[in-house]
Design a protein around this motif. Structure first.
Motif, short mmCIF file in Angstrom:
data_model
loop_
_atom_site.label_atom_id
_atom_site.label_comp_id
_atom_site.label_asym_id
_atom_site.label_seq_id
_atom_site.Cartn_x
_atom_site.Cartn_y
_atom_site.Cartn_z
N VAL A 136 0.60 -1.35 -0.20
CA VAL A 136 -0.28 0.23 0.49
C VAL A 136 0.89 0.98 0.01
CG1 VAL A 136 -1.64 -1.01 1.17
CG2 VAL A 136 -0.16 -0.11 2.57
N VAL A 137 0.53 2.27 -0.54
CA VAL A 137 0.92 3.69 -0.54
C VAL A 137 0.15 4.63 0.15
CG1 VAL A 137 1.59 5.73 -1.51
CG2 VAL A 137 2.41 3.43 -2.85
N VAL A 138 0.33 4.59 1.01
CA VAL A 138 0.01 5.44 2.84
C VAL A 138 0.93 7.14 2.14
CG1 VAL A 138 -1.01 5.71 4.58
CG2 VAL A 138 -1.22 3.75 3.29
N ASP A 139 -0.44 8.52 1.91
CA ASP A 139 0.19 9.66 2.40
C ASP A 139 0.39 10.85 3.60
OD1 ASP A 139 1.36 11.73 1.90
OD2 ASP A 139 0.53 12.34 -0.04
N PRO A 140 0.48 10.30 4.31
CA PRO A 140 0.08 11.14 5.38
C PRO A 140 0.34 12.98 5.33
CG PRO A 140 2.98 10.59 5.38
CD PRO A 140 2.51 10.14 4.52
N THR A 141 1.40 13.21 4.41
CA THR A 141 0.02 14.72 4.12
C THR A 141 -0.93 14.63 4.01
OG1 THR A 141 1.11 14.65 1.91
CG2 THR A 141 2.79 14.76 4.13
N ALA A 142 -1.20 14.04 3.35
CA ALA A 142 -3.04 14.39 1.75
C ALA A 142 -3.83 13.11 2.60
CB ALA A 142 -2.61 14.02 0.44
N PRO A 143 -4.54 13.62 3.56
CA PRO A 143 -5.06 15.30 5.04
C PRO A 143 -3.25 14.79 5.11
CG PRO A 143 -6.45 13.58 5.47
CD PRO A 143 -5.61 13.10 4.02
N ASP A 144 -2.80 16.02 6.18
CA ASP A 144 -1.50 15.99 6.57
C ASP A 144 -2.08 15.70 8.19
OD1 ASP A 144 0.97 16.48 6.79
OD2 ASP A 144 0.23 18.23 7.69
N ILE A 145 -1.13 14.74 8.60
CA ILE A 145 -1.11 14.56 10.18
C ILE A 145 -0.31 15.57 11.03
CG2 ILE A 145 -1.97 12.34 9.59
CD1 ILE A 145 0.53 10.94 9.71
N GLY A 146 0.67 16.00 10.96
CA GLY A 146 1.56 16.57 10.92
C GLY A 146 2.95 16.06 11.18
N PRO A 147 3.60 16.29 11.96
CA PRO A 147 5.06 16.03 12.15
C PRO A 147 5.22 14.40 12.75
CG PRO A 147 4.95 17.94 13.55
CD PRO A 147 3.83 17.57 13.06
N LEU A 148 5.89 13.87 11.89
CA LEU A 148 6.19 12.61 11.93
C LEU A 148 7.07 11.98 13.03
CD1 LEU A 148 5.94 10.88 8.17
CD2 LEU A 148 4.20 11.29 9.55
N TRP A 149 6.68 12.49 14.30
CA TRP A 149 7.13 11.96 16.05
C TRP A 149 7.91 10.45 15.46
CZ3 TRP A 149 9.11 16.23 16.78
CH2 TRP A 149 7.58 16.95 16.66
N HIS A 150 6.62 9.18 15.09
CA HIS A 150 7.27 8.05 15.58
C HIS A 150 6.28 7.49 14.54
CE1 HIS A 150 8.65 8.09 19.45
NE2 HIS A 150 8.18 9.22 20.24
N PRO A 151 7.37 7.69 13.29
CA PRO A 151 6.52 7.26 11.89
C PRO A 151 5.95 5.78 12.02
CG PRO A 151 9.27 7.90 12.08
CD PRO A 151 8.39 7.57 12.98
N VAL A 152 6.37 4.62 12.57
CA VAL A 152 5.70 3.30 12.23
C VAL A 152 4.35 3.62 13.05
CG1 VAL A 152 5.09 1.41 12.78
CG2 VAL A 152 7.12 2.28 12.18
N ARG A 153 4.29 4.48 14.15
CA ARG A 153 3.49 4.63 15.17
C ARG A 153 2.16 5.55 14.33
NH1 ARG A 153 6.85 4.82 21.17
NH2 ARG A 153 7.32 2.35 20.36
N ASN A 154 2.93 6.41 13.97
CA ASN A 154 1.64 7.26 12.88
C ASN A 154 1.28 6.64 12.48
OD1 ASN A 154 4.54 9.93 13.96
ND2 ASN A 154 2.12 9.81 14.62
#
Length: 462
Positions: free
Chosen positions: A391-409
C-alpha cells in the motif's frame, strides 16, 4: 507480470524473525515480475537503476510503503448486507443477515463476493482467509445448535464464491464448510473434495491455499471433530473454527473443547476464530499444542461478543493473526480501524498501555496473519522473494503533522483517507478508492439488482 521501481518511500517492511518493524526513512524497492527483487535505504544505486532500465518508476514522494494487510478471518459474500442486525448479538445478527442471503442464487453470491473482494482491495487488504457461505442454508440457532436442516444447494453455490475472489485479483485461502448435517462421512468428504478440485484449477498465485471450516461449535453431528481431522489429514488442509465467540451458552461452548482435543485436532494448522470465552486452561492447552488464533476486534465489539485475551496468548507463544470478519459486522472494511479498535480495547480492559503496542498490532494484521495461515513464505512483509503486495499511504494528504514516531503514526494517525494506492504483485488494483478492475461497476449494480428484489419478496431484514 509487472516490474517497477519504487523510490523516495518511507518503507515499513515488517521483516520476519524480529519484532522490529523494519522502518527505512528514505527507501526504495525493486519489483521484478510481480515479486520483490531488492530493496534498501537511500537512493537506488547505479546497478539497481540499470536493472530497472525500462521499468515503470513509482516516486511516492515520502509516502509510506507498507505490506498489504491480510485478513485472517473473512466472509466476503456478506459485503452487500451491511447495517443489519444492529440491535442483536451473534445469532440474532445472523438471523437478520443470513435470513436474506439464504434465498440468494449462486450468481447472486458471485456478485456479493466480488463486491466484498474489491472492497477489501480498496481498503489495502491484499489477501484474505475467506469462509464461503455453506451449501446448507442458515437456520436459527438455539442452545448453540442448528434447529433445522434445509436442502443442500448445488456445488456452484460455493464455487461461484471462489471464482469471484479470483476474478477480483485478491489473494486468498479458501475455507469450505463441511455441511456435515447432510450425508454420510464419505459423502461429506466427497463434496469437500469436489470444491478442492475446483480451487486447484485457479491461478495458484491468487489461490494460496485451502482450508476446512470447523463446525464443532454448532454441529449436530457427534463425530464432527473427527471428520474435520480426517479432512485435514486426507487433503492437507488447515482448519479454522469459529469457537468460543459469543457470550451465549458459554458453558456449553466450553464443554465442546474436549471434542477437538480428543479428536487430535489441536496443533499447527488448527486455528480458533474469535476465541473469546476461553479459560486460562484452554488458552494454555491451545498454545502448547501449537494451535493458532484469529482476532477480530471490530466485529467482536459490533456484536457485543467481548475481548479475547490476546496478550496472554502472545505471551504463551501462540500464533495470532487479525481478521476484518464480515463487512456486514464491521460495516467498513478498514484495517486501521480494526487495529485501533483492538489496541484501544485491550488497553481499556487491562489498564496497561503496554498490553498492545502499535508495532505489535501492525505485525498481527500483516505477517502474523500470513504466518497463521501458513503463507508467510509468500506474503505478509516486504522482503526479497515475496509477492509485491503493498500500500502507498500519504501522511500529508490529509496532513497528520510531524511524524514523531513514523510507524506508530502509520498505525495511529493514518487510515483510509491517506490510502492512495494498492498494489498486488506490483500491479495497481486501486487508486484513491477507485478500483482498476473492469468488473467493479457491474458488481456494484448487481448486488442491488439481486438483493433488493429478494428483500421485497421475503421481507426487509432488521
Amino acid at each position: 507480470m509487472t516490474s517497477l521501481l519504487v523510490t523516495h518511500a518511507r518503507l515499513i517492511t515488517v521483516p520476519a524473525g524480529t519484532e522490529d518493524p523494519g522502518y527505512l526513512e528514505h527507501g526504495w524497492m525493486l519489483v521484478v515480475d510481480g515479486r520483490i527483487a531488492d530493496l534498501g535505504e537511500g537512493d537506488p544505486s547505479a546497478a539497481v537503476l540499470a536493472a530497472a532500465s525500462g521499468f515503470e518508476t513509482l516516486d511516492v514522494a515520502g509516502a509510506f510503503v507498507a505490506p498489504g494487510f491480510i485478513s485472517a478471518h473473512s466472509h466476503l459474500f456478506t459485503s452487500a448486507s451491511r447495517g443489519l442486525g444492529v440491535t442483536e448479538t451473534l445469532y440474532g445478527w445472523c438471523d437478520s443477515m443470513l435470513g436474506l442471503i439464504r434465498h440468494a442464487t449462486p450468481d447472486d453470491l458471485y456478485w456479493t463476493t466480488l463486491h466484498g473482494s474489491l472492497d477489501f482491495l480498496g481498503a489495502g487488504v491484499t489477501a484474505a482467509y475467506d469462509f464461503t457461505d455453506p451449501r446448507i442454508p442458515w437456520e436459527p440457532m438455539i442452545e448453540g445448535q442448528r434447529q433445522a436442516v434445509g436442502t443442500l444447494r448445488p456445488i456452484e453455490y460455493q464455487t461461484r464464491q471462489i471464482d469471484a475472489k479470483a476474478d477480483a485479483g485478491l489473494r486468498f485461502v479458501n475455507s469450505t464448510p463441511m455441511d456435515d448435517a447432510i450425508g454420510s462421512d464419505d459423502e461429506v468428504l466427497a463434496r469437500l473434495a469436489a470444491v478442492l478440485d475446483h480451487t486447484a484449477t485457479l491461478d495458484r498465485d491468487l489461490a494460496l491455499g485451502a482450508a476446512v471450516t470447523g463446525s464443532v461449535q454448532w454441529s449436530i453431528r457427534p463425530n464432527a471433530a473427527e471428520l474435520e481431522v480426517e479432512a485435514m489429514r486426507r487433503f492437507g488442509l488447515i482448519n479454522q473454527a469459529h469457537f468460543l465467540e459469543t457470550r451465549e451458552a458459554t458453558e456449553l461452548q466450553r464443554s465442546k473443547w474436549a471434542l477437538y482435543r480428543n479428536a487430535g485436532a489441536l496443533g499447527p494448522g488448527m486455528i480458533f476464530g474469535h476465541f473469546i470465552q476461553t479459560t486460562p486452561e484452554i488458552i494454555r492447552e491451545a498454545a502448547e499444542s501449537g494451535s493458532g488464533m484469529s482476532w477480530q476486534p471490530g466485529s467482536n465489539g459490533r456484536l457485543a461478543s467481548g475481548f479475547a485475551e490476546v496478550p496472554e496468548m502472545l505471551a504463551l507463544g501462540m500464533t495470532v493473526g487479525m481478521g476484518l470478519d464480515d463487512q456486514a459486522c464491521t460495516d467498513v472494511a478498514d484495517p486501521w480501524q480494526n487495529m485501533r479498535t483492538g489496541m484501544f480495547g485491550l488497553r481499556a480492559k487491562t489498564g496497561d498501555p503496554l498490553s498492545m503496542m502499535p508495532e505489535t498490532v501492525l505485525r498481527l494484521h500483516t505477517l502474523g496473519s500470513a504466518k497463521l495461515l501458513g503463507v508467510d513464505d509468500r506474503i505478509g512483509s516486504l522482503e526479497v522473494g515475496k509477492f509485491a503486495d503493498f500500500v502507498v499511504v500519504d501522511p500529508t494528504a490529509p496532513d497528520i503533522g510531524p511524524l514523531w514516531h513514523p510507524v506508530r503514526n502509520y498505525v495511529l494517525s493514518c487510515g483510509l483517507r491517506n490510502l492512495k494506492r494498492v498494489y498486488v504483485g506490483g500491479e495497481l488494483v486501486n487508486e484513491s478508492g477507485v478500483s482498476t478492475n473492469p468488473l467493479a461497476g457491474e458488481a456494484s449494480a448487481k448486488v442491488r439488482e439481486s438483493l433488493e428484489p429478494l428483500a421485497a419478496r421475503y421481507g426487509h431484514p432488521a
